[in-house]
Design a protein around this motif. Structure first.
Motif, mmCIF file in Angstrom:
data_model
loop_
_atom_site.group_PDB
_atom_site.id
_atom_site.type_symbol
_atom_site.label_atom_id
_atom_site.label_comp_id
_atom_site.label_asym_id
_atom_site.label_seq_id
_atom_site.Cartn_x
_atom_site.Cartn_y
_atom_site.Cartn_z
ATOM 1 N N GLY A 33 0.793 -1.233 0.000
ATOM 2 C CA GLY A 33 0.000 0.000 0.000
ATOM 3 C C GLY A 33 0.821 1.276 0.000
ATOM 4 N N LYS A 36 3.992 1.607 -4.779
ATOM 5 C CA LYS A 36 4.913 1.061 -5.795
ATOM 6 C C LYS A 36 4.201 0.836 -7.129
ATOM 7 C CE LYS A 36 5.602 -2.588 -3.288
ATOM 8 N NZ LYS A 36 4.680 -2.267 -2.194
ATOM 9 N N SER A 37 3.025 0.192 -7.054
ATOM 10 C CA SER A 37 2.285 -0.063 -8.299
ATOM 11 C C SER A 37 1.834 1.254 -8.920
ATOM 12 C CB SER A 37 1.086 -0.965 -8.043
ATOM 13 O OG SER A 37 1.523 -2.212 -7.579
ATOM 14 N N ARG A 53 -4.098 -1.160 -14.789
ATOM 15 C CA ARG A 53 -4.891 -1.687 -13.682
ATOM 16 C C ARG A 53 -6.376 -1.451 -13.844
ATOM 17 N NH1 ARG A 53 -2.042 0.968 -8.582
ATOM 18 N NH2 ARG A 53 -2.542 -0.891 -7.381
HETATM 19 N N1 LIG Z 1 -7.423 7.046 -6.412
HETATM 20 C C1 LIG Z 1 -6.720 6.864 -5.303
HETATM 21 N N2 LIG Z 1 -6.436 7.931 -4.497
HETATM 22 C C2 LIG Z 1 -5.705 7.790 -3.378
HETATM 23 N N3 LIG Z 1 -5.209 6.610 -2.957
HETATM 24 C C3 LIG Z 1 -5.470 5.527 -3.711
HETATM 25 C C4 LIG Z 1 -6.220 5.599 -4.905
HETATM 26 N N4 LIG Z 1 -6.307 4.370 -5.441
HETATM 27 C C5 LIG Z 1 -5.630 3.558 -4.602
HETATM 28 N N5 LIG Z 1 -5.136 4.247 -3.559
HETATM 29 C C6 LIG Z 1 -4.266 3.790 -2.469
HETATM 30 O O1 LIG Z 1 -2.946 3.995 -2.880
HETATM 31 C C7 LIG Z 1 -2.079 3.185 -2.109
HETATM 32 C C8 LIG Z 1 -0.969 2.671 -2.962
HETATM 33 O O2 LIG Z 1 -1.442 1.637 -3.801
HETATM 34 P P1 LIG Z 1 -0.443 0.727 -4.624
HETATM 35 O O3 LIG Z 1 -1.267 -0.289 -5.283
HETATM 36 O O4 LIG Z 1 0.436 1.576 -5.436
HETATM 37 O O5 LIG Z 1 0.416 0.063 -3.456
HETATM 38 P P2 LIG Z 1 1.662 -0.929 -3.545
HETATM 39 O O6 LIG Z 1 2.827 -0.252 -2.922
HETATM 40 O O7 LIG Z 1 1.821 -1.406 -4.922
HETATM 41 O O8 LIG Z 1 1.187 -2.098 -2.588
HETATM 42 P P3 LIG Z 1 1.326 -3.699 -2.711
HETATM 43 O O9 LIG Z 1 2.684 -4.051 -2.159
HETATM 44 O O10 LIG Z 1 0.264 -4.191 -1.805
HETATM 45 O O11 LIG Z 1 1.133 -4.088 -4.112
HETATM 46 C C9 LIG Z 1 -2.975 2.122 -1.470
HETATM 47 O O12 LIG Z 1 -3.047 2.390 -0.110
HETATM 48 C C10 LIG Z 1 -4.321 2.324 -2.147
HETATM 49 O O13 LIG Z 1 -5.394 2.045 -1.293
#
Ligand SMILES: Nc1ncnc2c1ncn2[C@@H]1O[C@H](COP(=O)(O)OP(=O)(O)OP(=O)(O)O)[C@@H](O)[C@H]1O
Ligand SMILES: [Mg+2]
Length: 358
Positions: A33, A36-37, A53
């Motif tokens: 969260g 990164k993605s 996505r």
């Molecule tokens: N439109 C948005 N506005 C704000 N935050 C968002 C939005 N969409 C998703 N998020 C949040 O952004 C954060 C980052 O998401 P992301 O998928 O990039 O995490 P990550 O580092 O890839 O996590 P993981 O290791 O679980 O894959 C998450 O907490 C998610 O809930």
């Protein structure tokens, strides 16, 4: 090299980030969260003017913000650097090339060739044929600039024939057969020529990653192969009239990946499926580089999940040999320990949407 600089505004939980990536390996780590993605999604947006996505770009805009903007400086060998900008405000997608607004998304989508592998990438082999056609067409578009106008003519002829089918007048339908057949045949020829060229790159990647050469890829035209496309259209006209749409053609074409002459997706494990998809994506980027000297970029989100240490090492070795710019994410830094020990790399840490270079 590929991406020299990236600016991200209001993508997911990233309010603002600037990245000056290394020409080869970029490691991105952070807790679940952390964003990164979201960072990879931003790079993907620069390369493809869409998200990997979601089809709904509103979901990408940071909560309570009005728009997102991503901008990337791209360097393609000896050519002048270009800046690609993508902006979306819940209604309109604005794409810019060197500050100039461009009408066609395709201009952007083929300006910076990048491929991605992410936790849902196995769907390329597992889901319906549309995703495989898109995968192949992306490769063809990037390899041959003259494919896009032909593909558009094919789509127009298909739309016209489908509209004629709705009128239920067989003569009207037949008027469109020659044009549709002409462009449809060329679309398939481009695809099959592309798959023919891709095959040695794919087989090599499969040998390196899966240790087997008993693999084959085939492209199906989407019509009865003993007939020409025009004959197939002629033969199916009455049936098409009953259903109200054109049932045969490149819009029904498909790519098959066979292992020991059987559909790979029905027999391989999930890890092997991931390696097969990786081999396909890597083959596309390597082929582009070899045939067009176009430096691609390879993104891998959560690559190391589901892969054993042996597979991970092989993947890193292949990525190292590809000589392209790579962005890899993982939840902890140690996942990259078995990675390439090239000097040419950077490490980025992501925490609550804030990206820091280490
Ligand atoms: N439109 C948005 N506005 C704000 N935050 C968002 C939005 N969409 C998703 N998020 C949040 O952004 C954060 C980052 O998401 P992301 O998928 O990039 O995490 P990550 O580092 O890839 O996590 P993981 O290791 O679980 O894959 C998450 O907490 C998610 O809930
Ligand atoms: Mg993630």
């Amino acid at each position: 090299m590929g991406l020299l600089k990236l600016d991200v505004f209001n993508v997911r939980n990233i309010e603002y980030a600037r990245l000056e990536p290394a020409p080869r390996f970029n490691f991105i780590y952070g807790l679940n969260g952390s964003g990164k993605s979201a960072l990879l999604e931003s790079i993907f947006l620069v390369g493809r003017a869409r998200s990997f996505r979601t089809a709904n770009l509103s979901k990408v805009i940071r909560f309570n913000a009005n728009e997102f903007v991503v901008s990337g400086d791209i360097c393609q060998g000896g050519k002048k650097n270009t800046t690609i900008g993508i902006q979306y405000n819940h209604q309109q997608l604005i794409t810019r090339l060197d500050q100039q607004t461009v009408k066609s998304k395709a201009t952007i989508a083929y300006g910076f060739p990048l491929q991605i592998i992410h936790p849902k990438s196995y769907r390329i082999l597992d889901a319906g044929p549309q995703i495989r056609r898109e995968f192949i067409d992306w490769g063809v578009f990037n390899l041959s600039a003259d494919f896009l106008p032909i593909w558009r003519r094919f789509k127009t002829a298909l739309t016209q024939r489908n509209a004629a089918l709705k009128t239920r007048l067989l003569n009207q339908v037949r008027v469109w057969n020659p044009e549709l057949a002409y462009y449809g045949t060329i679309v398939h020829e481009y695809r099959s020529n592309y798959v023919y060229q891709l095959k040695p790159f794919f087989l090599l990647a499969c040998e390196q990653l899966l240790g087997t050469t008993e693999i084959d890829i085939k492209i199906n035209s989407g019509w009865d192969s003993v007939l020409t496309y025009e004959q197939a259209l002629h033969k199916s006209a009455e049936k098409d009239l009953r259903y109200g749409f054109t049932g045969q053609g490149p819009h029904r074409g498909d790519l098959s990946v066979l292992i020991k002459k059987k559909q790979a997706k029905d027999y391989v494990s999930r890890g092997q499926l991931k390696l097969l998809v990786l081999a396909l994506s890597m083959a596309q980027i390597t082929m582009l580089q070899k045939s067009k000297q176009q430096l691609g970029c390879f993104l891998a989100d959560d690559l190391t999940a589901e892969l054993d240490n042996n597979s991970k090492e092989k993947v890193f070795q292949c990525l190292d040999e590809m000589k392209v710019q790579v962005f890899l994410t993982a939840t902890d830094k140690d996942s990259f320990v078995k990675g390439p020990t090239v000097g040419d790399h950077k490490m980025f840490h992501v925490e609550h949407g804030v990206v820091t270079e280490e």
